[in-house]
Design a protein around this motif. Structure first.
Motif, PDB file in Angstrom:
ATOM      1  N   CYS A 166       1.183  -1.371  -0.113  1.00 51.31           N
ATOM      2  CA  CYS A 166       0.018  -0.003  -0.434  1.00 51.31           C
ATOM      3  C   CYS A 166       0.858   1.243   0.010  1.00 51.31           C
ATOM      4  O   CYS A 166       0.153   2.552  -0.054  1.00 51.31           O
ATOM      5  CB  CYS A 166      -0.579  -0.248   0.728  1.00 51.31           C
ATOM      6  SG  CYS A 166      -1.733  -1.836   1.346  1.00 51.31           S
ATOM      7  N   GLY A 167       2.124   1.165   0.033  1.00 50.77           N
ATOM      8  CA  GLY A 167       3.523   2.168  -0.176  1.00 50.77           C
ATOM      9  C   GLY A 167       3.143   2.923   1.452  1.00 50.77           C
ATOM     10  O   GLY A 167       3.246   4.168   1.645  1.00 50.77           O
ATOM     11  N   LEU A 168       2.295   2.835   2.831  1.00 49.67           N
ATOM     12  CA  LEU A 168       2.436   3.445   3.676  1.00 49.67           C
ATOM     13  C   LEU A 168       3.901   3.138   4.767  1.00 49.67           C
ATOM     14  O   LEU A 168       4.161   1.909   4.376  1.00 49.67           O
ATOM     15  CB  LEU A 168       1.670   2.950   4.874  1.00 49.67           C
ATOM     16  CG  LEU A 168      -0.511   2.597   4.428  1.00 49.67           C
ATOM     17  CD1 LEU A 168      -0.861   1.813   5.000  1.00 49.67           C
ATOM     18  CD2 LEU A 168      -0.368   4.038   3.975  1.00 49.67           C
ATOM     19  N   ASN A 194       5.776   7.700   9.198  1.00 46.77           N
ATOM     20  CA  ASN A 194       5.198   7.776  10.718  1.00 46.77           C
ATOM     21  C   ASN A 194       3.809   7.015  10.913  1.00 46.77           C
ATOM     22  O   ASN A 194       3.636   6.342  11.696  1.00 46.77           O
ATOM     23  CB  ASN A 194       4.659   8.802  11.463  1.00 46.77           C
ATOM     24  CG  ASN A 194       5.935  10.111  12.109  1.00 46.77           C
ATOM     25  OD1 ASN A 194       7.381   9.536  12.439  1.00 46.77           O
ATOM     26  ND2 ASN A 194       6.147  11.526  11.541  1.00 46.77           N
ATOM     27  N   LEU A 195       3.252   7.069  10.015  1.00 45.45           N
ATOM     28  CA  LEU A 195       2.075   5.955   9.172  1.00 45.45           C
ATOM     29  C   LEU A 195       2.102   5.073   9.766  1.00 45.45           C
ATOM     30  O   LEU A 195       1.861   4.093  10.174  1.00 45.45           O
ATOM     31  CB  LEU A 195       0.878   6.375   8.084  1.00 45.45           C
ATOM     32  CG  LEU A 195       0.156   5.791   7.987  1.00 45.45           C
ATOM     33  CD1 LEU A 195      -1.089   6.530   8.190  1.00 45.45           C
ATOM     34  CD2 LEU A 195      -0.597   6.163   6.374  1.00 45.45           C
ATOM     35  N   LEU A 196       3.478   4.112   9.245  1.00 46.59           N
ATOM     36  CA  LEU A 196       3.212   2.777   9.571  1.00 46.59           C
ATOM     37  C   LEU A 196       3.387   1.953  11.071  1.00 46.59           C
ATOM     38  O   LEU A 196       3.748   1.695  11.276  1.00 46.59           O
ATOM     39  CB  LEU A 196       4.611   2.086   8.223  1.00 46.59           C
ATOM     40  CG  LEU A 196       4.648   0.820   8.851  1.00 46.59           C
ATOM     41  CD1 LEU A 196       3.739   0.176   7.827  1.00 46.59           C
ATOM     42  CD2 LEU A 196       6.417   0.485   7.653  1.00 46.59           C
ATOM     43  N   SER A 213       2.608   0.564  16.573  1.00 43.59           N
ATOM     44  CA  SER A 213       2.576   0.540  17.536  1.00 43.59           C
ATOM     45  C   SER A 213       1.853   0.219  18.668  1.00 43.59           C
ATOM     46  O   SER A 213       0.989  -0.527  19.515  1.00 43.59           O
ATOM     47  CB  SER A 213       2.919   1.902  18.100  1.00 43.59           C
ATOM     48  OG  SER A 213       1.642   2.882  17.204  1.00 43.59           O
ATOM     49  N   TYR A 214       0.432   0.296  17.642  1.00 41.07           N
ATOM     50  CA  TYR A 214      -1.176   0.110  17.597  1.00 41.07           C
ATOM     51  C   TYR A 214      -1.110  -1.668  17.682  1.00 41.07           C
ATOM     52  O   TYR A 214      -1.913  -2.191  18.345  1.00 41.07           O
ATOM     53  CB  TYR A 214      -2.262   0.420  16.067  1.00 41.07           C
ATOM     54  CG  TYR A 214      -3.528  -0.353  16.830  1.00 41.07           C
ATOM     55  CD1 TYR A 214      -4.012   0.462  17.636  1.00 41.07           C
ATOM     56  CD2 TYR A 214      -4.009  -0.940  15.928  1.00 41.07           C
ATOM     57  CE1 TYR A 214      -5.750   0.497  18.109  1.00 41.07           C
ATOM     58  CE2 TYR A 214      -5.253  -1.521  16.106  1.00 41.07           C
ATOM     59  CZ  TYR A 214      -6.006  -0.945  17.285  1.00 41.07           C
ATOM     60  OH  TYR A 214      -7.434  -0.866  16.993  1.00 41.07           O
ATOM     61  N   LEU A 215      -0.586  -2.254  16.516  1.00 38.28           N
ATOM     62  CA  LEU A 215      -1.316  -3.916  17.027  1.00 38.28           C
ATOM     63  C   LEU A 215      -0.021  -4.826  17.364  1.00 38.28           C
ATOM     64  O   LEU A 215      -0.388  -5.871  17.363  1.00 38.28           O
ATOM     65  CB  LEU A 215      -0.559  -4.392  15.517  1.00 38.28           C
ATOM     66  CG  LEU A 215      -1.314  -3.669  14.471  1.00 38.28           C
ATOM     67  CD1 LEU A 215      -1.914  -4.119  12.447  1.00 38.28           C
ATOM     68  CD2 LEU A 215      -3.201  -4.242  14.033  1.00 38.28           C
TER      69      LEU A 215
END
Length: 152
Positions: free
Chosen positions: A5-7, A10-12, A17-19
């Motif tokens: 997805c090209g992420l 910081n977004l990745l 950190s969420y998962l």
């Protein structure tokens, strides 16, 4: 997510950190198991669950397109379909068979499972052209028990 997805950046890192680092335990009556690290999956009922599932399965759509077929996803169900002239029905059958075999491999490598009992192959044609539908069984990797329906 980075490759498909090209992420990145910081977004990745936010998704990671969420998962990562989650633990779970099981409670039965008054007994509770020791907490165990969760290695895959998304927290049930998570606001991000649907978005993450769509990102997770994005490669599946590209896989189906490689066989010049179309797909439709709804929740955790996937429909794969193609169109052809009656004279090309055998070629379509070969492409669908190869595609379903590749989908099965993709699912295994992504910790998902194809359920043969819920997998169906449908042929739609006019009653006049029904004789042109291939009668040979579909060979579909793990999907040998899938039902084949012929509709006119």
């Amino acid at each position: 997510m980075e490759i498909s997805c090209g992420l990145g950046g910081n977004l990745l890192g936010w998704f990671q950190s969420y998962l990562y680092g989650r633990k779970q335990s099981v409670k039965c009556n008054n007994a509770r198991s020791l907490p165990t690290q969760v290695l895959s999956g998304v927290p049930q009922g998570s606001v991000l669950g649907l978005v993450l599932f769509l990102l997770y399965t994005a490669d599946l759509l590209r896989l189906v397109e490689q066989f010049h077929l179309h797909s439709h996803l709804y929740a955790d169900d996937t429909q794969i379909y193609g169109l052809c002239a009656p004279s090309a029905a055998s070629e379509l059958q070969d492409r669908v068979s190869a595609c379903v075999a590749e989908v099965s491999l993709w699912m295994r490598s992504n910790e998902l499972q194809l359920n043969p009992a819920k997998t169906e192959i449908l042929w739609f044609t006019s009653s006049r052209r029904q004789i042109q539908i291939p009668q040979a069984p579909f060979l579909r990797g793990d999907c040998y028990h899938c039902s084949v329906l012929r509709c006119s």
